[in-house]
Design a protein around this motif. Structure first.
Motif, PDB file in Angstrom:
ATOM      1  N   HIS A 180      36.005  33.105  34.981  1.00 14.76           N
ATOM      2  CA  HIS A 180      35.548  34.330  34.320  1.00 14.76           C
ATOM      3  C   HIS A 180      35.407  35.463  35.330  1.00 14.76           C
ATOM      4  O   HIS A 180      35.838  36.596  35.085  1.00 14.76           O
ATOM      5  CB  HIS A 180      34.198  34.094  33.639  1.00 14.76           C
ATOM      6  CG  HIS A 180      34.266  33.212  32.448  1.00 14.76           C
ATOM      7  ND1 HIS A 180      33.132  32.677  31.862  1.00 14.76           N
ATOM      8  CD2 HIS A 180      35.311  32.746  31.724  1.00 14.76           C
ATOM      9  CE1 HIS A 180      33.494  31.935  30.820  1.00 14.76           C
ATOM     10  NE2 HIS A 180      34.810  31.968  30.716  1.00 14.76           N
ATOM     11  N   ALA A 181      34.779  35.165  36.463  1.00 12.32           N
ATOM     12  CA  ALA A 181      34.535  36.198  37.472  1.00 12.32           C
ATOM     13  C   ALA A 181      35.844  36.794  37.981  1.00 12.32           C
ATOM     14  O   ALA A 181      35.939  38.002  38.214  1.00 12.32           O
ATOM     15  CB  ALA A 181      33.731  35.616  38.627  1.00 12.32           C
ATOM     16  N   ARG A 182      36.853  35.950  38.133  1.00 13.65           N
ATOM     17  CA  ARG A 182      38.148  36.443  38.628  1.00 13.65           C
ATOM     18  C   ARG A 182      38.828  37.359  37.628  1.00 13.65           C
ATOM     19  O   ARG A 182      39.615  38.225  38.002  1.00 13.65           O
ATOM     20  CB  ARG A 182      39.073  35.259  38.949  1.00 13.65           C
ATOM     21  CG  ARG A 182      38.673  34.480  40.189  1.00 13.65           C
ATOM     22  CD  ARG A 182      39.779  33.543  40.627  1.00 13.65           C
ATOM     23  NE  ARG A 182      40.083  32.523  39.634  1.00 13.65           N
ATOM     24  CZ  ARG A 182      39.470  31.347  39.557  1.00 13.65           C
ATOM     25  NH1 ARG A 182      38.509  31.039  40.420  1.00 13.65           N
ATOM     26  NH2 ARG A 182      39.819  30.457  38.637  1.00 13.65           N
ATOM     27  N   HIS A 183      38.525  37.184  36.342  1.00 14.44           N
ATOM     28  CA  HIS A 183      39.226  37.934  35.298  1.00 14.44           C
ATOM     29  C   HIS A 183      38.334  38.960  34.590  1.00 14.44           C
ATOM     30  O   HIS A 183      38.758  39.553  33.595  1.00 14.44           O
ATOM     31  CB  HIS A 183      39.820  36.958  34.284  1.00 14.44           C
ATOM     32  CG  HIS A 183      40.892  36.080  34.867  1.00 14.44           C
ATOM     33  ND1 HIS A 183      42.198  36.498  34.994  1.00 14.44           N
ATOM     34  CD2 HIS A 183      40.840  34.829  35.388  1.00 14.44           C
ATOM     35  CE1 HIS A 183      42.912  35.533  35.550  1.00 14.44           C
ATOM     36  NE2 HIS A 183      42.117  34.512  35.800  1.00 14.44           N
ATOM     37  N   GLY A 184      37.130  39.165  35.084  1.00 11.26           N
ATOM     38  CA  GLY A 184      36.260  40.174  34.499  1.00 11.26           C
ATOM     39  C   GLY A 184      35.699  39.800  33.145  1.00 11.26           C
ATOM     40  O   GLY A 184      35.461  40.673  32.299  1.00 11.26           O
ATOM     41  N   ILE A 185      35.469  38.515  32.927  1.00 11.09           N
ATOM     42  CA  ILE A 185      34.926  38.017  31.654  1.00 11.09           C
ATOM     43  C   ILE A 185      33.460  37.651  31.861  1.00 11.09           C
ATOM     44  O   ILE A 185      33.123  36.921  32.801  1.00 11.09           O
ATOM     45  CB  ILE A 185      35.706  36.777  31.168  1.00 11.09           C
ATOM     46  CG1 ILE A 185      37.191  37.109  30.988  1.00 11.09           C
ATOM     47  CG2 ILE A 185      35.110  36.224  29.878  1.00 11.09           C
ATOM     48  CD1 ILE A 185      38.072  35.890  30.742  1.00 11.09           C
TER      49      ILE A 185
END
Length: 298
Positions: A180-185
Motif C-alpha cells: 500500500h505504501a509503495r502505491h499510495g493506498i
C-alpha cells in the motif's frame, strides 16, 4: 501530539478522518442510535456497506444528528452480487437512495471475486465512472491482496485510495501495508481490536483476544487507558485508519478518547511483535457468490 482525530490524505487529495465508526453487524435499530452517538461525540467517519443492510439507518442518523453533511465522511461498499459494470452503477444508485445523500465520500468494492475477476474489474470501472462524474469523492477496495491489487491495476486507471482489510495486533499485514505504501493506498483496518478472533474464532477452544494480551494490558495500566484504547492508539500512530464497531454509547465514547496520550516507539514495536500471521476472517480466495449468497434488496 495532536489531541484531535488526525486526517489521512488520500492519493487524490481528499482528506479522511483516521478513526471512525463501523456498523458491521449492527441491527437497523442499533445503527441509528450508535451513529447519532458517534457524531455527537465527535466522530466524522462512518463506515457502512450494502451488505450490512443498514445504509438507510446511517443516512437517517446523519440527518438527525445536526452535523452538517459536508463534515461527515461516509463510506459504503458494493456487494459481490452486484459486480459487473451496469449492475454496479445500478447498485450505487440504490445505496445513495437508501443513505439519502447526494454523494458518497468513499465507495469500495467489498471483496475481490476470484471466481469472476472480470466482473470485479467491471465493478471497479463503474466506480471510476462515478468518481469522474463527481458522485463519489474517492474509490477503493476491501480485502484485496497485493496480487489482486496488481491484477486490478493492469485493467483500470485509478489507483484505489483505500484498501480496507483485517488488521489488529495479532494480524498486522506487514507485507500488504508495505505494498500500500509503495502505491499510495491507505490501509484501513476492519476488526481493529481483533474482535473477529472472538466472534468468529477458527478454534472456539482457542479464542485469541489481543485485548487480553499482557503487553496490551500492561500498557493500559501504565496510561490508565483501556486495552481497546491502547490498541486504537497503536493504529493511529501506525498511520492506519481504524473503524471499530460498537452499539454502546459509553464504548463509542471510549473508543474515541485516544488522542490525549502517545505510545513510545518501543511500545508500538512491542505491539507490532504480537503478530501471529494468522487472519481471523476468511481469505479472499474463498469468497464467491455461492458461499456468500447475500442478495441486496432495493
Amino acid at each position: 501530539m495532536s489531541t484531535r482525530n488526525p486526517f489521512l490524505t488520500l492519493n487524490n487529495g481528499v482528506q479522511m478522518p483516521a478513526l471512525g465508526l463501523g456498523v458491521f453487524q449492527s441491527t437497523p435499530e442499533q445503527t441509528s442510535s450508535s451513529v447519532v452517538a458517534a457524531l455527537v461525540r465527535g466522530y466524522r467517519l462512518i463506515d457502512t456497506a450494502a451488505a450490512y443492510l443498514n445504509e438507510r439507518q446511517v443516512g437517517e442518523a446523519i440527518a438527525r444528528s445536526g452535523v452538517p453533511r459536508s463534515d461527515v465522511f461516509v463510506t459504503t461498499k458494493l456487494w459481490i452480487s452486484d459486480y459487473g459494470y451496469e449492475r454496479a452503477l445500478r447498485a450505487f444508485d440504490v445505496s445513495l437512495r437508501k443513505l439519502g445523500l447526494e454523494y458518497i465520500d468513499l465507495y469500495l468494492l467489498h471483496q475481490p471475486l476470484p471466481s469472476d475477476f472480470e466482473a470485479t474489474v467491471g465493478a471497479y470501472q463503474a466506480a471510476e465512472k462515478l468518481l469522474a462524474d463527481g458522485r463519489v469523492r474517492a474509490i477503493g477496495v476491501s480485502n484485496f491482496s497485493p496480487k489482486q491489487l496488481e491484477d486490478l491495476a493492469a485493467r483500470t486507471r485509478v489507483v484505489p485510495a483505500v484498501n480496507q482489510v483485517e488488521v489488529h495486533p495479532f494480524f498486522t499485514q506487514r507485507e500488504l501495508r508495505a505494498h500500500h505504501a509503495r502505491h499510495g493506498i491507505v490501509t484501513q483496518a476492519w476488526s481493529p481490536l481483533g474482535g473477529v478472533n472472538v466472534y468468529m474464532p477458527g478454534d472456539p477452544k482457542a479464542v485469541k483476544n489481543p485485548l487480553a494480551h499482557p503487553v496490551v494490558v500492561v500498557l493500559s495500566e501504565k496510561y490508565r487507558k483501556t486495552p481497546a484504547q491502547v490498541v486504537l492508539r497503536w493504529h493511529v500512530q501506525s498511520g492506519l485508519s481504524a473503524i471499530p464497531k460498537s452499539v454502546r454509547p459509553e464504548r463509542i465514547a471510549e473508543n474515541f478518547d485516544v488522542f490525549d496520550f502517545a505510545l513510545t516507539a518501543e511500545e508500538g514495536a512491542a505491539i507490532d511483535a504480537l503478530d501471529t500471521g494468522v487472519r481471523g476472517g476468511p481469505p479472499a480466495e474463498v469468497v464467491d457468490s455461492m458461499r456468500f449468497s447475500i442478495s441486496i434488496p432495493d
